[in-house]
Design a protein around this motif. Structure first.
Motif, mmCIF file in Angstrom:
data_model
loop_
_atom_site.group_PDB
_atom_site.id
_atom_site.type_symbol
_atom_site.label_atom_id
_atom_site.label_comp_id
_atom_site.label_asym_id
_atom_site.label_seq_id
_atom_site.Cartn_x
_atom_site.Cartn_y
_atom_site.Cartn_z
ATOM 1 N N VAL A 1 13.992 -7.083 -5.575
ATOM 2 C CA VAL A 1 14.173 -7.548 -4.190
ATOM 3 C C VAL A 1 15.582 -8.113 -4.050
ATOM 4 C CG1 VAL A 1 13.347 -9.112 -2.403
ATOM 5 C CG2 VAL A 1 11.706 -7.999 -3.927
ATOM 6 N N VAL A 2 16.399 -7.417 -3.269
ATOM 7 C CA VAL A 2 17.796 -7.832 -3.099
ATOM 8 C C VAL A 2 18.097 -8.152 -1.636
ATOM 9 C CG1 VAL A 2 18.650 -6.657 -5.169
ATOM 10 C CG2 VAL A 2 18.519 -5.385 -3.023
ATOM 11 N N LYS A 3 17.053 -8.614 -0.937
ATOM 12 C CA LYS A 3 17.231 -8.956 0.487
ATOM 13 C C LYS A 3 18.163 -10.163 0.638
ATOM 14 C CE LYS A 3 13.241 -12.001 0.578
ATOM 15 N NZ LYS A 3 11.803 -12.084 0.818
ATOM 16 N N ALA A 4 18.607 -10.357 1.888
ATOM 17 C CA ALA A 4 19.500 -11.482 2.195
ATOM 18 C C ALA A 4 20.684 -11.512 1.226
ATOM 19 C CB ALA A 4 18.735 -12.806 2.160
ATOM 20 N N ASN A 5 21.287 -10.323 1.073
ATOM 21 C CA ASN A 5 22.426 -10.183 0.167
ATOM 22 C C ASN A 5 22.098 -10.694 -1.229
ATOM 23 O OD1 ASN A 5 25.031 -9.339 -0.396
ATOM 24 N ND2 ASN A 5 25.928 -11.342 0.067
ATOM 25 N N ALA A 6 20.903 -10.338 -1.696
ATOM 26 C CA ALA A 6 20.398 -10.815 -2.998
ATOM 27 C C ALA A 6 20.489 -12.343 -3.057
ATOM 28 C CB ALA A 6 21.114 -10.157 -4.169
ATOM 29 N N TYR A 7 19.871 -12.965 -2.045
ATOM 30 C CA TYR A 7 19.867 -14.432 -1.918
ATOM 31 C C TYR A 7 21.293 -14.980 -2.007
ATOM 32 C CZ TYR A 7 14.805 -13.937 -2.672
ATOM 33 O OH TYR A 7 13.481 -13.577 -2.588
ATOM 34 N N LEU B 1 20.660 -11.961 -16.556
ATOM 35 C CA LEU B 1 19.909 -11.367 -15.446
ATOM 36 C C LEU B 1 19.023 -10.232 -15.964
ATOM 37 C CD1 LEU B 1 19.277 -10.882 -12.444
ATOM 38 C CD2 LEU B 1 21.378 -9.580 -12.285
ATOM 39 N N LYS B 2 19.607 -9.389 -16.786
ATOM 40 C CA LYS B 2 18.841 -8.261 -17.322
ATOM 41 C C LYS B 2 17.700 -8.763 -18.213
ATOM 42 C CE LYS B 2 22.927 -5.452 -17.887
ATOM 43 N NZ LYS B 2 23.593 -4.546 -18.808
ATOM 44 N N TYR B 3 18.018 -9.778 -19.002
ATOM 45 C CA TYR B 3 16.991 -10.357 -19.877
ATOM 46 C C TYR B 3 15.808 -10.876 -19.056
ATOM 47 C CZ TYR B 3 14.886 -13.619 -23.221
ATOM 48 O OH TYR B 3 14.009 -14.286 -24.029
ATOM 49 N N SER C 1 24.158 -8.155 -2.850
ATOM 50 C CA SER C 1 23.080 -7.187 -3.090
ATOM 51 C C SER C 1 23.564 -5.941 -3.822
ATOM 52 C CB SER C 1 22.396 -6.803 -1.773
ATOM 53 O OG SER C 1 23.335 -6.299 -0.870
ATOM 54 N N VAL C 2 24.777 -5.480 -3.504
ATOM 55 C CA VAL C 2 25.275 -4.272 -4.175
ATOM 56 C C VAL C 2 25.505 -4.560 -5.655
ATOM 57 C CG1 VAL C 2 27.184 -2.625 -4.301
ATOM 58 C CG2 VAL C 2 26.277 -3.323 -2.060
ATOM 59 N N GLU C 3 26.125 -5.688 -5.939
ATOM 60 C CA GLU C 3 26.418 -6.051 -7.335
ATOM 61 C C GLU C 3 25.126 -6.216 -8.133
ATOM 62 O OE1 GLU C 3 27.703 -7.432 -4.661
ATOM 63 O OE2 GLU C 3 29.881 -7.294 -4.832
ATOM 64 N N ILE C 4 24.176 -6.946 -7.561
ATOM 65 C CA ILE C 4 22.918 -7.190 -8.284
ATOM 66 C C ILE C 4 22.179 -5.865 -8.488
ATOM 67 C CG2 ILE C 4 20.649 -8.324 -8.185
ATOM 68 C CD1 ILE C 4 22.892 -10.345 -8.724
ATOM 69 N N THR C 5 22.178 -5.024 -7.459
ATOM 70 C CA THR C 5 21.499 -3.726 -7.570
ATOM 71 C C THR C 5 22.083 -2.912 -8.720
ATOM 72 O OG1 THR C 5 20.954 -3.688 -5.223
ATOM 73 C CG2 THR C 5 21.029 -1.557 -6.332
ATOM 74 N N LYS C 6 23.404 -2.905 -8.822
ATOM 75 C CA LYS C 6 24.049 -2.114 -9.881
ATOM 76 C C LYS C 6 23.708 -2.645 -11.269
ATOM 77 C CE LYS C 6 27.637 0.001 -7.154
ATOM 78 N NZ LYS C 6 29.016 -0.067 -6.653
ATOM 79 N N ILE C 7 23.588 -3.953 -11.392
ATOM 80 C CA ILE C 7 23.207 -4.521 -12.695
ATOM 81 C C ILE C 7 21.773 -4.107 -13.037
ATOM 82 C CG2 ILE C 7 22.829 -6.656 -14.015
ATOM 83 C CD1 ILE C 7 24.991 -7.961 -12.159
ATOM 84 N N LEU C 8 20.901 -4.163 -12.023
ATOM 85 C CA LEU C 8 19.498 -3.803 -12.275
ATOM 86 C C LEU C 8 19.351 -2.325 -12.631
ATOM 87 C CD1 LEU C 8 17.670 -5.819 -9.440
ATOM 88 C CD2 LEU C 8 18.085 -6.477 -11.810
ATOM 89 N N GLN C 9 20.199 -1.508 -12.051
ATOM 90 C CA GLN C 9 20.159 -0.074 -12.380
ATOM 91 C C GLN C 9 20.405 0.158 -13.863
ATOM 92 O OE1 GLN C 9 23.088 1.346 -9.513
ATOM 93 N NE2 GLN C 9 21.504 2.482 -8.398
#
Ligand SMILES: *Cc1c(COP(=O)(O)O)cnc(C)c1O
Length: 239
Positions: free
Chosen positions: A31-37, A12-14, A41-49
């Motif tokens: 874009v993490v709408k709709a629960n990150a598809y 994902l990071k790559y 959304s929280v999990e994906i957001t933390k990885i992107l951070q």
């Protein structure tokens, strides 16, 4: 029977960094709408951070609140239209809002609300948004009323198409958007979604790109122009 998807954090990071590179290292709105598809959304957001993404896009206020209540303190933009009571709450919460009508602007002025706002422009069949011709007038209105205009944006609804028509349509959208942003000096100017990055990498404008589905390696039709360049470098990780 149960089914699930497995997310490889590193892939994902790559992907995100690769898309960012294709977009000439412009700032990223995850874009993490709709629960990150549906992926969380929280999990994906933390990885992107972890890779320095600090601006996130959601569909509505409820989704923004969900991120904040999970302890996410970064900037969040509500990409969809907000009702008046939602504008009040978003302002309190410091959430950026998309504004697409004079009625909304007037509501903000009348109620002395001053959220960080991004004006949404309709560059082609996006249903909601200001007309390109109105840009000057609307931006002037914001200035005269000391509104906190931090961005303008539009959406490339057909950037993942693979016909001559969809390609021309998208390029026309970008041309229209250029007319608005010409000589405009704002912190966030954005129009490209994932396929807007991969399929139109020579025509990216603005200083921010919005990545959704492309983060998970789905970037549209396999006949895409830069298939070779792109598909060799982006990893797939949904099994
Ligand atoms: C959903 C959405 C995106 C993300 O689009 P992808 O095609 O998933 O990259 C970007 N911008 C807006 C306004 C959206 O609603």
């Amino acid at each position: 029977m149960r089914t699930w998807v497995e997310i490889d954090k590193e892939n994902l990071k790559y992907n995100v960094l690769k898309l960012k590179e294709i977009a000439n290292n412009r700032e990223v709105l995850g874009v993490v709408k709709a629960n990150a598809y549906g992926l969380g959304s929280v999990e994906i957001t933390k990885i992107l951070q972890e890779i320095g993404v600090n601006f996130f896009g959601v569909a509505n206020l409820e989704e923004a609140i969900e991120l904040q209540e999970a302890g996410i303190k970064d900037k969040i933009l509500i990409l969809g239209a907000s009702f008046e009571d939602e504008l009040i709450e978003a302002t309190k919460r410091g959430v950026h809002v998309a504004i697409s009508s004079m009625g909304q602007l007037q509501f903000l002025v009348n109620n002395k609300l001053n959220p960080n706002m991004h004006l949404k422009f309709d560059t082609g069949m996006t249903r909601l948004g200001f007309e390109v011709d109105e840009a000057k007038k609307v931006i002037e209105f914001c200035k005269n009323n000391n509104l906190n205009l931090v961005g303008v944006f539009s959406h490339l609804s057909d950037s993942d198409g693979n016909t001559v028509e969809t390609k021309n349509f998208t390029l026309e959208q970008i041309e229209k958007f250029k007319k608005i942003i010409n000589s405009l000096n704002l912190k966030y100017i954005h129009i490209s979604n994932s396929a807007g990055i991969t399929n139109f990498y020579n025509d990216i404008v603005g200083n921010l790109v919005r990545m959704g589905i492309g983060m998970y390696s789905f970037t549209g039709n396999k006949k895409h122009l830069i298939k070779k360049y792109f598909y060799n470098k982006i990893k797939t990780f949904i099994y």
